[in-house]
Design a protein around this motif. Structure first.
Motif, short mmCIF file in Angstrom:
data_model
loop_
_atom_site.label_atom_id
_atom_site.label_comp_id
_atom_site.label_asym_id
_atom_site.label_seq_id
_atom_site.Cartn_x
_atom_site.Cartn_y
_atom_site.Cartn_z
N SER A 3 0.72 -1.14 0.18
CA SER A 3 -0.04 0.01 0.01
C SER A 3 -0.02 1.33 0.23
CB SER A 3 -1.11 0.03 1.26
OG SER A 3 -0.06 0.29 2.48
N THR A 4 2.18 1.10 -0.41
CA THR A 4 2.76 2.31 -0.42
C THR A 4 1.85 3.57 -1.51
OG1 THR A 4 4.51 0.67 -1.27
CG2 THR A 4 5.27 3.01 -1.90
N LEU A 5 1.52 3.01 -2.32
CA LEU A 5 0.72 4.50 -3.69
C LEU A 5 -0.35 4.73 -2.63
CD1 LEU A 5 2.79 4.21 -6.56
CD2 LEU A 5 3.36 5.80 -4.31
N GLY A 7 -4.23 6.11 -1.67
CA GLY A 7 -4.20 7.43 -1.33
C GLY A 7 -3.83 8.12 -2.73
N ARG A 8 -3.05 7.63 -4.16
CA ARG A 8 -2.50 8.33 -4.65
C ARG A 8 -2.95 7.94 -5.83
NH1 ARG A 8 1.55 12.24 -4.27
NH2 ARG A 8 2.84 11.69 -2.39
N THR A 9 -3.39 9.09 -6.47
CA THR A 9 -4.09 9.06 -7.76
C THR A 9 -3.02 9.01 -9.50
OG1 THR A 9 -4.79 10.90 -8.38
CG2 THR A 9 -5.89 9.64 -7.24
N ILE A 10 -3.41 8.50 -10.02
CA ILE A 10 -2.08 8.27 -11.35
C ILE A 10 -2.72 8.19 -12.51
CG2 ILE A 10 -0.10 7.52 -12.98
CD1 ILE A 10 0.59 6.03 -9.99
N LEU A 11 -2.42 9.54 -13.70
CA LEU A 11 -3.55 9.45 -15.47
C LEU A 11 -2.97 8.78 -15.90
CD1 LEU A 11 -5.66 10.19 -16.58
CD2 LEU A 11 -4.34 12.15 -17.03
N LEU A 12 -2.58 7.46 -16.50
CA LEU A 12 -2.61 7.16 -17.59
C LEU A 12 -2.11 7.33 -18.51
CD1 LEU A 12 -0.78 3.63 -17.17
CD2 LEU A 12 -1.69 4.14 -19.43
N ARG A 32 -0.92 -0.09 -9.74
CA ARG A 32 -1.72 -0.74 -9.09
C ARG A 32 -1.67 -1.68 -8.28
NH1 ARG A 32 -6.04 -1.72 -14.35
NH2 ARG A 32 -7.10 1.11 -14.11
N GLU A 33 -1.14 -2.55 -7.63
CA GLU A 33 -0.18 -3.57 -6.79
C GLU A 33 0.25 -2.64 -5.98
OE1 GLU A 33 1.48 -6.76 -4.96
OE2 GLU A 33 -0.21 -7.08 -6.82
N ALA A 34 1.49 -1.53 -6.19
CA ALA A 34 2.16 -0.66 -5.10
C ALA A 34 0.41 0.52 -4.08
CB ALA A 34 2.74 0.59 -5.21
N GLY A 35 -0.69 -0.17 -4.80
CA GLY A 35 -1.55 0.90 -3.93
C GLY A 35 -2.05 1.97 -4.88
N ALA A 36 -1.86 2.85 -5.28
CA ALA A 36 -2.22 3.53 -6.65
C ALA A 36 -4.01 3.27 -7.65
CB ALA A 36 -1.39 4.13 -6.59
N THR A 37 -4.67 4.40 -7.58
CA THR A 37 -5.74 4.24 -8.47
C THR A 37 -5.31 5.07 -9.38
OG1 THR A 37 -7.33 4.27 -6.32
CG2 THR A 37 -7.96 5.22 -8.70
N ASP A 173 11.06 -2.66 -14.91
CA ASP A 173 11.49 -2.54 -13.49
C ASP A 173 11.51 -1.18 -12.76
OD1 ASP A 173 10.13 -4.69 -13.23
OD2 ASP A 173 12.19 -6.03 -12.93
N ALA A 174 13.06 -0.52 -13.44
CA ALA A 174 13.27 0.67 -12.77
C ALA A 174 12.38 1.96 -13.33
CB ALA A 174 14.60 1.08 -13.64
N PHE A 175 12.46 2.05 -13.67
CA PHE A 175 10.72 2.71 -13.96
C PHE A 175 10.04 2.82 -13.26
CE2 PHE A 175 6.67 3.97 -17.16
CZ PHE A 175 7.70 5.33 -17.29
N HIS A 176 9.12 1.91 -12.80
CA HIS A 176 7.99 2.27 -11.86
C HIS A 176 8.57 2.27 -10.28
CE1 HIS A 176 6.70 -1.97 -14.69
NE2 HIS A 176 5.83 -0.44 -15.17
N ALA A 177 9.61 1.82 -10.41
CA ALA A 177 10.43 2.08 -9.22
C ALA A 177 10.48 3.66 -8.51
CB ALA A 177 11.64 1.12 -8.59
N ALA A 178 11.03 4.10 -9.98
CA ALA A 178 10.96 5.21 -9.87
C ALA A 178 10.28 6.36 -9.92
CB ALA A 178 11.95 6.30 -11.15
N ILE A 179 9.02 5.46 -10.15
CA ILE A 179 6.94 6.68 -9.99
C ILE A 179 7.54 6.29 -8.79
CG2 ILE A 179 5.13 7.02 -10.84
CD1 ILE A 179 6.05 5.51 -13.52
N ILE A 180 7.10 5.18 -8.17
CA ILE A 180 7.08 5.01 -7.05
C ILE A 180 7.68 5.52 -5.44
CG2 ILE A 180 6.50 3.03 -4.80
CD1 ILE A 180 6.22 1.35 -7.45
N ASP A 181 8.73 5.81 -5.82
CA ASP A 181 9.87 6.64 -5.13
C ASP A 181 9.60 7.97 -4.43
OD1 ASP A 181 11.17 4.61 -4.04
OD2 ASP A 181 13.14 4.51 -5.53
N ALA A 182 9.14 8.97 -6.76
CA ALA A 182 8.89 9.58 -6.72
C ALA A 182 7.47 10.40 -6.04
CB ALA A 182 8.69 10.23 -8.15
N LEU A 183 5.85 9.13 -6.06
CA LEU A 183 5.11 9.57 -5.00
C LEU A 183 5.32 9.47 -3.85
CD1 LEU A 183 2.48 8.33 -8.33
CD2 LEU A 183 3.42 10.82 -6.82
N CYS A 184 6.54 8.59 -3.13
CA CYS A 184 5.81 8.42 -1.74
C CYS A 184 6.43 9.52 -0.77
CB CYS A 184 6.82 6.72 -1.35
SG CYS A 184 6.67 5.81 -2.02
#
Length: 184
Positions: A3-5, A7-12, A32-37, A173-184
């Motif tokens: 649930s790292t993200l 409450g976070r909302t992301i537009l794709l 979504r796995e990280a908890g984002a909508t 994998d690195a791309f996803h990690a960077a997005i997750i890090d940026a939003l934490c």
């Protein structure tokens, strides 16, 4: 599920045809796995017809909203999947480019992979920024004033908003990690 993200909302943001399969399905699942909508926006309702390696038909991805009804104020970040046809279509669409600019104006992260940095060129967001992409659009990025580097992911916060860029589906994998890090 993490649930790292939460409450976070992301537009794709995608076109309805030609988006690289892994570059839309990968971020969608990882975020979504990280908890984002995560909301998928495209020009038309229905589905995004994906392609694998820009040529072979891939699975369809449901569209949640049309992008003309999306506003940056409703989201924490923007993700731009690649695919040659997808990125080329979006960069010539005034509604799509205006939406990308509004995320930047609001100081929100914009993440682009593969050919999607073409939108950063079209919107004027590449100038003065350190970016990466699929090597075939390197010249476009450097001509737009970007410093292009050959790295799996680049995070640049020099322009008032965060830009996250990545090269190819191999770097997801690195791309996803960077997005997750940026939003934490």
């Amino acid at each position: 599920m993490s649930s790292t993200l939460e409450g976070r909302t992301i537009l794709l943001l995608s076109s309805n045809f030609g988006t690289e399969t892994d570059e839309i399905r990968g971020p969608l699942a990882a975020l979504r796995e990280a908890g984002a909508t995560v909301t998928v926006a495209a020009p038309e309702t229905g589905v995004v017809t994906t392609l694998e390696r820009d040529r072979d038909p891939g699975p369809e991805v449901p569209v949640d909203i049309t992008y003309d009804s999306a506003t940056a104020a409703d989201y924490d970040a923007l993700v731009l999947p690649g695919g040659t046809l997808n990125a080329d279509s979006l960069r010539t669409d005034e509604t799509a480019t205006a939406l990308v600019r509004s995320f930047a104006t609001d100081g929100k992260p914009v993440a682009a992979i593969c050919h999607a940095p073409w939108l950063l060129v079209e919107t004027g967001l590449a100038e003065g920024r350190r970016l990466t992409s699929v090597p075939t659009i390197r010249t476009d990025l450097t001509n737009a004033g970007a410093q292009w580097v050959d790295e799996e992911v680049v995070v640049d916060d020099s322009g008032g908003h965060l830009l996250i860029t990545s090269r190819t589906p191999d770097d997801l994998d690195a791309f996803h990690a960077a997005i997750i890090d940026a939003l934490c």
